[in-house]
Design an enzyme around this catalytic site. Structure first.
Site, PDB file in Angstrom:
ATOM      1  N   MET A  28      -7.821 -11.686  35.704  1.00  0.00           N
ATOM      2  CA  MET A  28      -8.425 -12.962  35.306  1.00  0.00           C
ATOM      3  C   MET A  28      -9.006 -12.802  33.914  1.00  0.00           C
ATOM      4  SD  MET A  28     -10.187 -14.066  38.943  1.00  0.00           S
ATOM      5  CE  MET A  28     -10.557 -12.366  39.472  1.00  0.00           C
ATOM      6  N   GLU A  29      -8.401 -13.475  32.957  1.00  0.00           N
ATOM      7  CA  GLU A  29      -8.792 -13.314  31.559  1.00  0.00           C
ATOM      8  C   GLU A  29     -10.260 -13.656  31.372  1.00  0.00           C
ATOM      9  OE1 GLU A  29      -7.580 -14.806  27.063  1.00  0.00           O
ATOM     10  OE2 GLU A  29      -7.176 -16.074  28.791  1.00  0.00           O
ATOM     11  N   CYS A 123      -0.326 -17.793  33.317  1.00  0.00           N
ATOM     12  CA  CYS A 123      -1.541 -18.237  32.619  1.00  0.00           C
ATOM     13  C   CYS A 123      -1.434 -19.711  32.224  1.00  0.00           C
ATOM     14  CB  CYS A 123      -1.788 -17.387  31.380  1.00  0.00           C
ATOM     15  SG  CYS A 123      -3.262 -17.890  30.466  1.00  0.00           S
ATOM     16  N   LYS A 164       4.176 -12.168  37.689  1.00  0.00           N
ATOM     17  CA  LYS A 164       3.227 -13.091  38.312  1.00  0.00           C
ATOM     18  C   LYS A 164       3.545 -14.492  37.807  1.00  0.00           C
ATOM     19  CE  LYS A 164      -1.635 -13.621  39.557  1.00  0.00           C
ATOM     20  NZ  LYS A 164      -1.973 -14.994  39.170  1.00  0.00           N
ATOM     21  N   ASN A 223      -1.254 -15.733  46.317  1.00  0.00           N
ATOM     22  CA  ASN A 223      -2.515 -15.787  45.561  1.00  0.00           C
ATOM     23  C   ASN A 223      -2.927 -17.246  45.412  1.00  0.00           C
ATOM     24  OD1 ASN A 223      -3.208 -15.938  42.133  1.00  0.00           O
ATOM     25  ND2 ASN A 223      -4.624 -14.958  43.528  1.00  0.00           N
ATOM     26  N   GLY A 224      -4.232 -17.485  45.375  1.00  0.00           N
ATOM     27  CA  GLY A 224      -4.737 -18.816  45.076  1.00  0.00           C
ATOM     28  C   GLY A 224      -5.580 -19.413  46.185  1.00  0.00           C
ATOM     29  N   GLU A 225      -6.858 -19.742  45.865  1.00  0.00           N
ATOM     30  CA  GLU A 225      -7.763 -20.482  46.755  1.00  0.00           C
ATOM     31  C   GLU A 225      -8.088 -19.718  48.044  1.00  0.00           C
ATOM     32  OE1 GLU A 225     -10.184 -23.735  46.331  1.00  0.00           O
ATOM     33  OE2 GLU A 225      -8.656 -23.001  44.948  1.00  0.00           O
ATOM     34  N   GLY A 247      -8.563 -13.436  43.837  1.00  0.00           N
ATOM     35  CA  GLY A 247      -9.040 -13.755  42.496  1.00  0.00           C
ATOM     36  C   GLY A 247     -10.510 -14.111  42.483  1.00  0.00           C
ATOM     37  N   ARG A 248     -10.815 -15.386  42.207  1.00  0.00           N
ATOM     38  CA  ARG A 248     -12.215 -15.802  42.064  1.00  0.00           C
ATOM     39  C   ARG A 248     -13.024 -15.567  43.332  1.00  0.00           C
ATOM     40  NH1 ARG A 248     -11.591 -21.724  40.803  1.00  0.00           N
ATOM     41  NH2 ARG A 248      -9.772 -21.387  42.131  1.00  0.00           N
TER      42      ARG A 248
END
Length: 341
Positions: A28-29, A123, A164, A223-225, A247-248
């Site tokens: 994650m940039e 991205c 990715k 990936n995601g949520e 991720g987050r």
């Protein structure tokens, strides 16, 4: 090793990597920089469920082969067998649109010790997309094919090459073409953020659309949520894969990686849960980490604390008390006080 031996070594590596469900820390940039990777991978290791590997923030490739110091800046772990302090491997991610340049940089990264090369086609940042990098290339599957193929040919045969992606750029109409590019290019595995570029990070994630990529004869990572264990289980069921990249959610709850496989077992969940008191010591370690200036370090910490609010009620109380504070020592003192109240 000759080429055939290197190829066999790569196949053995991939079989070992995916022998069990993998749990990865996402690139994650501006967020999972070397310091954050060190903290989050250490937490995971301490909880007994280390990340199988993490992926670096992307390194942008534009006009030339980057000098070694750039690779070491983004991936200082290259100086330590490409692993964080707790032993989590770090794969190196590249972003760019020129196939030969990407290939040359990938080859140099492998020379410097990168254990695997990941290519960023996901991205969504406007500044990146406007220079034909990241998710905009999902509208150019032929370019994706050229980049991956060139990288695959350039790096030693024993070094895996992964990609990715998102589900598409503005929509999912090119999914078949994207899948074809991945299939034909020699990609060793694929990570899919289950949204298009246009959908950004807005809920929901469309995990079910990952399912069609399972027709590829390579491992697929969803990936995601994924914010909690229930999301993780739903994601795996809908995507049809047992492999996850966090991720987050892994930043807001650094214990997420240990919790996703606990199901409804209360004892396992309790053992995998990181209390706020335990989190405080990790936050102090972050504030004692290296940065160009204290101002930058404090700013980066506040970014993390703002995200921790979603995972810990105590973080909101602390945020309200230090959001305008610039002195690191004062913030550390406030952190220590937050577990004495």
């Amino acid at each position: 090793m000759n080429n055939n031996q290197q190829l066999q070594a790569r196949q053995n590596t991939i079989s070992q990597l995916f022998a069990n469900p993998v749990r990865l820390l996402a690139p994650m940039e501006g967020l999972t920089d070397p310091l954050m990777r060190q903290i989050l991978t250490q937490i995971a290791a301490d909880l007994g469920r280390p990340y199988d590997w993490s992926v670096s923030e992307f390194i942008r490739v534009t006009q030339h082969v980057l000098p070694a110091h750039v690779f070491y800046k983004y991936v200082p772990e290259l100086r330590h067998d490409a692993k964080t302090a707790c032993g989590t491997p770090i794969h190196l991610q590249l972003l760019g649109s020129e196939a030969q340049l990407m290939a040359d940089n990938a080859a140099y990264a492998a020379e410097l010790g990168a254990p695997a090369i990941d290519i960023n086609f996901g991205c969504p940042a406007k500044t990146v997309n406007s220079h034909r990098g990241g998710s905009v290339l999902l509208d150019e599957p032929e370019t994706m094919y050229q980049i991956i193929s060139a990288v695959r040919q350039a790096v030693p045969a024993d070094i895996p090459v992964s990609a990715k992606i998102r589900l598409g750029y503005t929509d999912t109409s090119r999914m078949d073409d994207i899948r074809g590019a991945i299939n034909d290019s020699g990609t060793d595995w694929l990570t899919i953020h289950a949204r298009t570029k246009t959908q950004g990070y807005k809920p929901p994630a469309y995990w079910d659309k990952v399912q069609s990529f399972n027709a590829l004869d390579i491992p697929v990572i969803a990936n995601g949520e994924i914010w909690n264990a229930e999301h993780a289980q739903n994601c795996m069921a809908q995507a049809g894969t047992e492999h996850l990249m966090l991720g987050r959610g892994a930043v807001t709850r650094p214990d997420l990686v240990a919790r996703v496989d606990c199901g409804s077992d209360d004892a396992m969940l309790n053992a995998a849960t990181l209390s706020w008191e335990a989190m405080v010591s990790h936050q102090i370690k972050f504030l004692e980490g290296r940065a160009k200036t204290e101002v930058i370090l404090v700013g980066r910490y506040k970014q993390w604390l703002a995200m921790l609010i979603k995972g810990y009620s105590e973080a909101k109380v602390l945020w309200d008390s230090i959001k305008r504070e610039k002195n690191k020592a004062v913030i550390i003192s406030a952190l220590q006080s937050s577990i004495q109240q």
